[in-house]
Design a protein around this motif. Sequence first.
Motif, short mmCIF file in Angstrom:
data_model
loop_
_atom_site.label_atom_id
_atom_site.label_comp_id
_atom_site.label_asym_id
_atom_site.label_seq_id
_atom_site.Cartn_x
_atom_site.Cartn_y
_atom_site.Cartn_z
N ALA A 1 77.05 36.73 64.82
CA ALA A 1 77.17 37.22 63.44
C ALA A 1 78.63 37.22 63.00
O ALA A 1 78.95 36.83 61.86
N GLY A 2 79.54 37.64 63.88
CA GLY A 2 80.96 37.60 63.55
C GLY A 2 81.45 36.19 63.32
O GLY A 2 82.22 35.93 62.38
N LEU A 3 81.00 35.26 64.16
CA LEU A 3 81.38 33.86 63.98
C LEU A 3 80.86 33.33 62.65
O LEU A 3 81.57 32.58 61.94
N GLY A 4 79.65 33.72 62.28
CA GLY A 4 79.09 33.28 61.00
C GLY A 4 79.91 33.79 59.82
O GLY A 4 80.13 33.06 58.85
N LEU A 5 80.40 35.02 59.90
CA LEU A 5 81.22 35.57 58.82
C LEU A 5 82.55 34.83 58.72
O LEU A 5 83.05 34.59 57.62
N VAL A 6 83.13 34.46 59.87
CA VAL A 6 84.38 33.71 59.85
C VAL A 6 84.18 32.34 59.20
O VAL A 6 84.98 31.90 58.37
N VAL A 7 83.09 31.66 59.57
CA VAL A 7 82.79 30.35 58.98
C VAL A 7 82.55 30.49 57.48
O VAL A 7 83.03 29.67 56.68
N LEU A 8 81.81 31.52 57.08
CA LEU A 8 81.56 31.75 55.66
C LEU A 8 82.86 31.97 54.90
O LEU A 8 83.06 31.44 53.81
N ALA A 9 83.76 32.78 55.48
CA ALA A 9 85.05 33.04 54.84
C ALA A 9 85.84 31.74 54.67
O ALA A 9 86.46 31.50 53.63
N ALA A 10 85.81 30.88 55.68
CA ALA A 10 86.54 29.61 55.61
C ALA A 10 85.95 28.71 54.53
O ALA A 10 86.69 28.05 53.77
N VAL A 11 84.63 28.66 54.45
CA VAL A 11 83.97 27.80 53.45
C VAL A 11 84.28 28.29 52.04
O VAL A 11 84.63 27.51 51.15
N VAL A 12 84.16 29.60 51.83
CA VAL A 12 84.42 30.16 50.50
C VAL A 12 85.88 29.94 50.11
O VAL A 12 86.18 29.54 48.97
N MET A 13 86.81 30.18 51.04
CA MET A 13 88.21 29.99 50.73
C MET A 13 88.52 28.53 50.43
O MET A 13 89.29 28.21 49.51
N GLY A 14 87.93 27.63 51.21
CA GLY A 14 88.15 26.20 50.95
C GLY A 14 87.63 25.79 49.59
O GLY A 14 88.28 25.02 48.86
N PHE A 15 86.46 26.28 49.22
CA PHE A 15 85.90 25.95 47.91
C PHE A 15 86.78 26.48 46.79
O PHE A 15 87.06 25.78 45.80
N LEU A 16 87.24 27.72 46.92
CA LEU A 16 88.07 28.31 45.87
C LEU A 16 89.42 27.60 45.77
O LEU A 16 89.97 27.46 44.67
N ARG A 17 89.98 27.15 46.89
CA ARG A 17 91.22 26.40 46.85
C ARG A 17 91.02 25.08 46.08
O ARG A 17 91.85 24.70 45.25
N TRP A 18 89.91 24.42 46.37
CA TRP A 18 89.62 23.16 45.66
C TRP A 18 89.42 23.43 44.18
O TRP A 18 89.95 22.71 43.32
N ALA A 19 88.65 24.49 43.85
CA ALA A 19 88.38 24.80 42.45
C ALA A 19 89.66 25.19 41.72
O ALA A 19 89.85 24.82 40.55
N ALA A 20 90.55 25.93 42.38
CA ALA A 20 91.79 26.34 41.73
C ALA A 20 92.68 25.14 41.43
O ALA A 20 93.42 25.14 40.44
N ARG A 21 92.61 24.13 42.27
CA ARG A 21 93.37 22.91 42.01
C ARG A 21 92.73 22.08 40.90
O ARG A 21 93.43 21.47 40.08
N ALA A 22 91.40 22.08 40.88
CA ALA A 22 90.69 21.27 39.88
C ALA A 22 90.62 21.95 38.52
O ALA A 22 90.64 21.27 37.48
N TYR A 23 90.53 23.27 38.50
CA TYR A 23 90.40 24.01 37.24
C TYR A 23 91.44 25.14 37.20
O TYR A 23 91.09 26.33 37.24
N PRO A 24 92.73 24.82 37.12
CA PRO A 24 93.77 25.85 37.20
C PRO A 24 93.91 26.68 35.94
O PRO A 24 94.45 27.78 35.99
N GLU A 25 93.45 26.16 34.81
CA GLU A 25 93.64 26.85 33.53
C GLU A 25 92.32 27.41 33.03
O GLU A 25 91.25 27.07 33.55
N PRO A 26 92.36 28.30 32.02
CA PRO A 26 91.11 28.80 31.44
C PRO A 26 90.16 27.68 31.09
O PRO A 26 90.57 26.61 30.63
#
Length: 323
Positions: free
Chosen positions: A23-48
């Motif tokens: 379960a702990g490993l699953g939470l770590v993987v989930l955190a990595a996936v969410v952070m990676g997605f948000l990093r990509w989205a912040a680069r693709a959609y940086p403005e309002p």
Amino acid sequence: MSAPLLRGPRWADVRLHRGALWAGLGLVVLAAVVMGFLRWAARAYPEPAGPCTSDGSCDTFLGFDSARTLLYEFLQKYSTGMLLIPVLIGAFVAGPVIAREMETGTHKLAWTQSQSPTRWLVSKLTVFAVLSVAGGLTLMAIFWLGRMGREGMSDLAWADRGVYESIGPALVAYCLLGVTVGALVGLLVRRTLVALAAGGLVTGLVLLGMGSVRWELFPVQTISGPASGTSTSYTMHDLPMSSLIMDLGVHNAAGERFVAGQCSPEQKAYFSCPSDTKITGWYADIHPHSHFWYVQLIETGIVLALTAAVAYAAFRVLRRRTA
């Protein structure tokens, strides 16, 4: 987490608690996936996402002005959640790992299988210390990935509670402390639920206490300058960027410090003010960003010393229980 990687009592410990570890490993993987997605989205959609229309509706990114805003909010929540890691470790080791075996008596079986009480405790401490450090470092790396560069708004306040722990070695020390505190509490209490609550509480209190005094561990840097303008105004344009301000005010010709607004004629009767309240300059006691690593290393050393002391106490308690 298979047998070739771990042998003997260590493999048994991992096997016994494999559900919680997965379960702990699953939470770590989930955190990595969410952070990676948000990093990509912040680069693709940086403005309002778009302007508001005449009917009051606005284009948003998942309800936020932009993906950068969402990433920033997530990073703040993530850093706050990192404070719970040592607390959860302390609770888990105290309850399910140590106290449950003491409560059910399964530790006696282990001690009759050519495994001494000391080796039994060493096995548990080493296994969960390694897993805790590995998990803490991985979550810290994910946070670093999220905050790097413009997309992650790396100007997140470095001294804030949560952010401070997430970007330095102190968090690793607290994870180790959680392991040893959990072991000591489990040996003392020997009731699973009570030990679980006590282990998390004690670890959390240490975190809270150290967070309250950490900025007293290293001397502040004092910045000062002459007063300008009226008797209650002063400038602080010489303060370094991103500084943590510990104290701020003005002083008179004798060097006595006070707060200008509190010592104005209409407020002076309610505060302790020097007899001469004529302002000659301003001062600020600060921790510049360059103090970050000094404080981190000092705090880490203190916590590791406390960890060693708690581990020693746990072995002393174990010897008394088995004497």
